[in-house]
Motif scaffolding. Structure first.
Motif, PDB file in Angstrom:
ATOM      1  N   PHE A   1       0.820  -1.199   0.000  1.00 39.71           N
ATOM      2  CA  PHE A   1       0.000   0.000   0.000  1.00 39.71           C
ATOM      3  C   PHE A   1       0.865   1.264   0.000  1.00 39.71           C
ATOM      4  CE2 PHE A   1      -2.968   2.996   2.216  1.00 39.71           C
ATOM      5  CZ  PHE A   1      -4.008   2.938   1.297  1.00 39.71           C
ATOM      6  N   GLY A   2       2.167   1.069   0.176  1.00 36.77           N
ATOM      7  CA  GLY A   2       3.088   2.200   0.308  1.00 36.77           C
ATOM      8  C   GLY A   2       3.017   3.244  -0.790  1.00 36.77           C
ATOM      9  N   PRO A   3       2.968   2.859  -2.076  1.00 37.93           N
ATOM     10  CA  PRO A   3       2.906   3.871  -3.130  1.00 37.93           C
ATOM     11  C   PRO A   3       1.682   4.767  -3.039  1.00 37.93           C
ATOM     12  CG  PRO A   3       3.609   1.770  -4.045  1.00 37.93           C
ATOM     13  CD  PRO A   3       3.191   1.506  -2.620  1.00 37.93           C
ATOM     14  N   VAL A   4       0.567   4.232  -2.549  1.00 35.79           N
ATOM     15  CA  VAL A   4      -0.637   5.054  -2.386  1.00 35.79           C
ATOM     16  C   VAL A   4      -0.402   6.127  -1.340  1.00 35.79           C
ATOM     17  CG1 VAL A   4      -3.075   5.028  -1.725  1.00 35.79           C
ATOM     18  CG2 VAL A   4      -2.132   3.130  -3.058  1.00 35.79           C
ATOM     19  N   VAL A   5       0.178   5.725  -0.207  1.00 41.81           N
ATOM     20  CA  VAL A   5       0.472   6.679   0.861  1.00 41.81           C
ATOM     21  C   VAL A   5       1.490   7.706   0.392  1.00 41.81           C
ATOM     22  CG1 VAL A   5       1.298   6.933   3.232  1.00 41.81           C
ATOM     23  CG2 VAL A   5      -0.033   4.921   2.593  1.00 41.81           C
ATOM     24  N   ALA A   6       2.534   7.236  -0.285  1.00 44.48           N
ATOM     25  CA  ALA A   6       3.589   8.140  -0.748  1.00 44.48           C
ATOM     26  C   ALA A   6       3.050   9.167  -1.734  1.00 44.48           C
ATOM     27  CB  ALA A   6       4.726   7.350  -1.388  1.00 44.48           C
ATOM     28  N   SER A   7       2.137   8.749  -2.608  1.00 43.87           N
ATOM     29  CA  SER A   7       1.547   9.665  -3.577  1.00 43.87           C
ATOM     30  C   SER A   7       0.760  10.766  -2.867  1.00 43.87           C
ATOM     31  CB  SER A   7       0.636   8.895  -4.532  1.00 43.87           C
ATOM     32  OG  SER A   7       0.003   9.759  -5.449  1.00 43.87           O
ATOM     33  N   TRP A   8       0.015  10.394  -1.834  1.00 42.18           N
ATOM     34  CA  TRP A   8      -0.751  11.394  -1.086  1.00 42.18           C
ATOM     35  C   TRP A   8       0.174  12.350  -0.330  1.00 42.18           C
ATOM     36  CZ3 TRP A   8      -1.356  12.418   4.200  1.00 42.18           C
ATOM     37  CH2 TRP A   8      -2.392  13.322   4.518  1.00 42.18           C
ATOM     38  N   VAL A   9       1.231  11.806   0.262  1.00 35.04           N
ATOM     39  CA  VAL A   9       2.195  12.652   0.965  1.00 35.04           C
ATOM     40  C   VAL A   9       2.869  13.619  -0.010  1.00 35.04           C
ATOM     41  CG1 VAL A   9       4.358  12.674   2.288  1.00 35.04           C
ATOM     42  CG2 VAL A   9       2.602  10.976   2.798  1.00 35.04           C
ATOM     43  N   ALA A  10       3.209  13.130  -1.201  1.00 38.32           N
ATOM     44  CA  ALA A  10       3.812  13.991  -2.224  1.00 38.32           C
ATOM     45  C   ALA A  10       2.854  15.114  -2.614  1.00 38.32           C
ATOM     46  CB  ALA A  10       4.190  13.164  -3.446  1.00 38.32           C
ATOM     47  N   GLU A  11       1.570  14.794  -2.704  1.00 38.15           N
ATOM     48  CA  GLU A  11       0.568  15.815  -3.019  1.00 38.15           C
ATOM     49  C   GLU A  11       0.520  16.880  -1.919  1.00 38.15           C
ATOM     50  OE1 GLU A  11      -4.030  15.660  -2.407  1.00 38.15           O
ATOM     51  OE2 GLU A  11      -3.577  14.700  -4.331  1.00 38.15           O
ATOM     52  N   GLN A  12       0.543  16.431  -0.672  1.00 33.33           N
ATOM     53  CA  GLN A  12       0.510  17.372   0.449  1.00 33.33           C
ATOM     54  C   GLN A  12       1.771  18.236   0.481  1.00 33.33           C
ATOM     55  OE1 GLN A  12      -2.419  17.604   2.223  1.00 33.33           O
ATOM     56  NE2 GLN A  12      -2.962  16.085   0.661  1.00 33.33           N
ATOM     57  N   ALA A  13       2.904  17.637   0.155  1.00 31.94           N
ATOM     58  CA  ALA A  13       4.151  18.394   0.121  1.00 31.94           C
ATOM     59  C   ALA A  13       4.127  19.438  -0.985  1.00 31.94           C
ATOM     60  CB  ALA A  13       5.337  17.443  -0.066  1.00 31.94           C
ATOM     61  N   GLY A  14       3.505  19.080  -2.116  1.00 33.94           N
ATOM     62  CA  GLY A  14       3.364  20.051  -3.198  1.00 33.94           C
ATOM     63  C   GLY A  14       2.484  21.217  -2.797  1.00 33.94           C
ATOM     64  N   LEU A  15       1.402  20.928  -2.090  1.00 35.83           N
ATOM     65  CA  LEU A  15       0.522  21.996  -1.620  1.00 35.83           C
ATOM     66  C   LEU A  15       1.202  22.857  -0.565  1.00 35.83           C
ATOM     67  CD1 LEU A  15      -2.807  19.943  -1.284  1.00 35.83           C
ATOM     68  CD2 LEU A  15      -2.263  21.658  -3.022  1.00 35.83           C
ATOM     69  N   HIS A  16       2.058  22.251   0.229  1.00 35.44           N
ATOM     70  CA  HIS A  16       2.784  22.985   1.273  1.00 35.44           C
ATOM     71  C   HIS A  16       3.672  24.059   0.664  1.00 35.44           C
ATOM     72  CE1 HIS A  16       6.057  23.632   4.204  1.00 35.44           C
ATOM     73  NE2 HIS A  16       5.112  23.461   5.113  1.00 35.44           N
ATOM     74  N   GLY A  17       4.360  23.716  -0.408  1.00 35.30           N
ATOM     75  CA  GLY A  17       5.137  24.710  -1.147  1.00 35.30           C
ATOM     76  C   GLY A  17       6.578  24.872  -0.733  1.00 35.30           C
ATOM     77  N   GLY A  18       7.013  24.131   0.272  1.00 36.22           N
ATOM     78  CA  GLY A  18       8.383  24.320   0.738  1.00 36.22           C
ATOM     79  C   GLY A  18       9.382  23.318   0.196  1.00 36.22           C
ATOM     80  N   PHE A  19       8.931  22.451  -0.729  1.00 36.75           N
ATOM     81  CA  PHE A  19       9.792  21.346  -1.146  1.00 36.75           C
ATOM     82  C   PHE A  19       9.779  21.106  -2.652  1.00 36.75           C
ATOM     83  CE2 PHE A  19       8.288  20.408   3.153  1.00 36.75           C
ATOM     84  CZ  PHE A  19       9.493  20.200   3.813  1.00 36.75           C
ATOM     85  N   ASP A  20      10.921  20.636  -3.128  1.00 35.15           N
ATOM     86  CA  ASP A  20      11.047  20.029  -4.443  1.00 35.15           C
ATOM     87  C   ASP A  20      10.951  18.526  -4.186  1.00 35.15           C
ATOM     88  OD1 ASP A  20      11.708  19.119  -6.937  1.00 35.15           O
ATOM     89  OD2 ASP A  20      13.787  19.828  -6.891  1.00 35.15           O
ATOM     90  N   VAL A  21       9.846  17.917  -4.569  1.00 38.79           N
ATOM     91  CA  VAL A  21       9.507  16.565  -4.126  1.00 38.79           C
ATOM     92  C   VAL A  21       9.986  15.503  -5.106  1.00 38.79           C
ATOM     93  CG1 VAL A  21       7.627  15.046  -3.410  1.00 38.79           C
ATOM     94  CG2 VAL A  21       7.469  17.519  -2.983  1.00 38.79           C
ATOM     95  N   HIS A  22      10.577  14.437  -4.548  1.00 38.50           N
ATOM     96  CA  HIS A  22      11.024  13.306  -5.341  1.00 38.50           C
ATOM     97  C   HIS A  22      10.617  12.036  -4.613  1.00 38.50           C
ATOM     98  CE1 HIS A  22      14.619  10.858  -7.185  1.00 38.50           C
ATOM     99  NE2 HIS A  22      13.463  10.557  -7.727  1.00 38.50           N
ATOM    100  N   VAL A  23       9.750  11.227  -5.215  1.00 38.00           N
ATOM    101  CA  VAL A  23       9.354   9.949  -4.624  1.00 38.00           C
ATOM    102  C   VAL A  23      10.394   8.895  -5.005  1.00 38.00           C
ATOM    103  CG1 VAL A  23       7.617   8.123  -4.564  1.00 38.00           C
ATOM    104  CG2 VAL A  23       6.912  10.522  -4.647  1.00 38.00           C
ATOM    105  N   VAL A  24      10.950   8.239  -4.000  1.00 30.72           N
ATOM    106  CA  VAL A  24      11.993   7.226  -4.191  1.00 30.72           C
ATOM    107  C   VAL A  24      11.403   5.872  -3.790  1.00 30.72           C
ATOM    108  CG1 VAL A  24      14.309   6.480  -3.538  1.00 30.72           C
ATOM    109  CG2 VAL A  24      13.781   8.926  -3.675  1.00 30.72           C
ATOM    110  N   ASP A  25      11.100   5.041  -4.770  1.00 27.94           N
ATOM    111  CA  ASP A  25      10.477   3.739  -4.524  1.00 27.94           C
ATOM    112  C   ASP A  25      11.562   2.664  -4.524  1.00 27.94           C
ATOM    113  OD1 ASP A  25       9.004   1.411  -4.462  1.00 27.94           O
ATOM    114  OD2 ASP A  25       7.547   2.076  -5.953  1.00 27.94           O
ATOM    115  N   LEU A  26      11.777   2.030  -3.378  1.00 31.11           N
ATOM    116  CA  LEU A  26      12.853   1.044  -3.269  1.00 31.11           C
ATOM    117  C   LEU A  26      12.655  -0.147  -4.202  1.00 31.11           C
ATOM    118  CD1 LEU A  26      13.571   0.958   0.582  1.00 31.11           C
ATOM    119  CD2 LEU A  26      14.665   2.328  -1.214  1.00 31.11           C
ATOM    120  N   ALA A  27      11.433  -0.372  -4.639  1.00 28.99           N
ATOM    121  CA  ALA A  27      11.183  -1.482  -5.557  1.00 28.99           C
ATOM    122  C   ALA A  27      11.828  -1.260  -6.922  1.00 28.99           C
ATOM    123  CB  ALA A  27       9.679  -1.697  -5.729  1.00 28.99           C
ATOM    124  N   GLU A  28      12.240  -0.055  -7.200  1.00 30.43           N
ATOM    125  CA  GLU A  28      12.821   0.269  -8.508  1.00 30.43           C
ATOM    126  C   GLU A  28      14.342   0.135  -8.538  1.00 30.43           C
ATOM    127  OE1 GLU A  28      11.458   4.170  -9.404  1.00 30.43           O
ATOM    128  OE2 GLU A  28       9.338   3.598  -9.538  1.00 30.43           O
TER     129      GLU A  28
END
Length: 208
Positions: free
Chosen positions: A30-57
């Motif tokens: 379920f991790g990618p679902v949570v990570a996607s939502w967190v990335a969305e929240q970080a984008g709305l926050h505005g203080g970050f350049d966001v990069h999702v790092v998926d260990l499966a890759e």
């Protein structure tokens, strides 16, 4: 008569590089679902350049060389398939580790990724986003806090925990209406620490 300067100084917000690490590589995770939502929240926050790092890759073996990355630095013999992961961790100013709870702890894949690196975590802030059964992954976070402290990272006090995520999420979003507010608190603390620690690293190398 002296003229009064009525201009207002405009300050720009320099985004910090945030690596959101998906810690589980388990089938059906379920991790990618949570990570996607967190990335969305970080984008709305505005203080970050966001990069999702998926260990499966990435190629992250459980077997490590005899030498420790603590002393080898950039010369540590990592697999070629890990190069992009190492680069992402090194470039990050802050981390958000997204982890489930397996048998009251965190996944072996996340431990392996942590253990293959050392300086990449040093003097950087780490926040935790966990999910699981009744405890919401909090046992995993307690163990991770000890590990990241050993690696000279700074763990952020306020985290996000999602108990019983299989019934409390819908369409890729948590049903709790306060979740976004909790995420904002986490991200604001992470932003503060990212700025403070980046300035400190640029001014003086971390001792030890």
């Amino acid at each position: 008569m002296n003229e009064i300067d009525t201009t207002t100084e405009v300050t720009t917000r320099t985004p910090h590089k945030l690596a959101i690490v998906v810690g589980s590589v388990r089938e059906g995770r379920f991790g990618p679902v949570v990570a996607s939502w967190v990335a969305e929240q970080a984008g709305l926050h505005g203080g970050f350049d966001v990069h999702v790092v998926d260990l499966a890759e990435f190629d992250v073996p459980l077997s490590l060389p005899a030498a420790s990355p603590k002393y080898a630095g950039d010369d540590y013999p990592r697999p070629a398939g890990m190069a992009a992961l190492t680069s992402a961790l090194a470039d990050a100013d802050a981390f958000a580790l997204v982890t489930p709870e397996y048998n009251h702890s965190y996944p072996a894949s996340l431990k392996a990724a942590v253990d293959w690196h050392f300086t990449q975590w040093t003097a950087k802030p780490v926040a935790f986003v966990s999910y699981g059964g009744a405890a919401g992954g909090r046992h995993a976070v307690l163990h991770l806090e000890n590990v990241l402290t050993e690696l000279r990272a700074v763990t952020v006090r306020d985290g996000l925990a999602f108990p019983n995520h299989f019934t409390t999420w819908q369409d890729g979003r948590p049903l709790d209406p306060e979740a976004a507010g909790y995420a904002k608190t986490l991200l604001s603390q992470l932003e503060w620490w990212a700025g403070a620690l980046r300035s400190a690293r640029e001014a003086t190398p971390y001792p030890g």
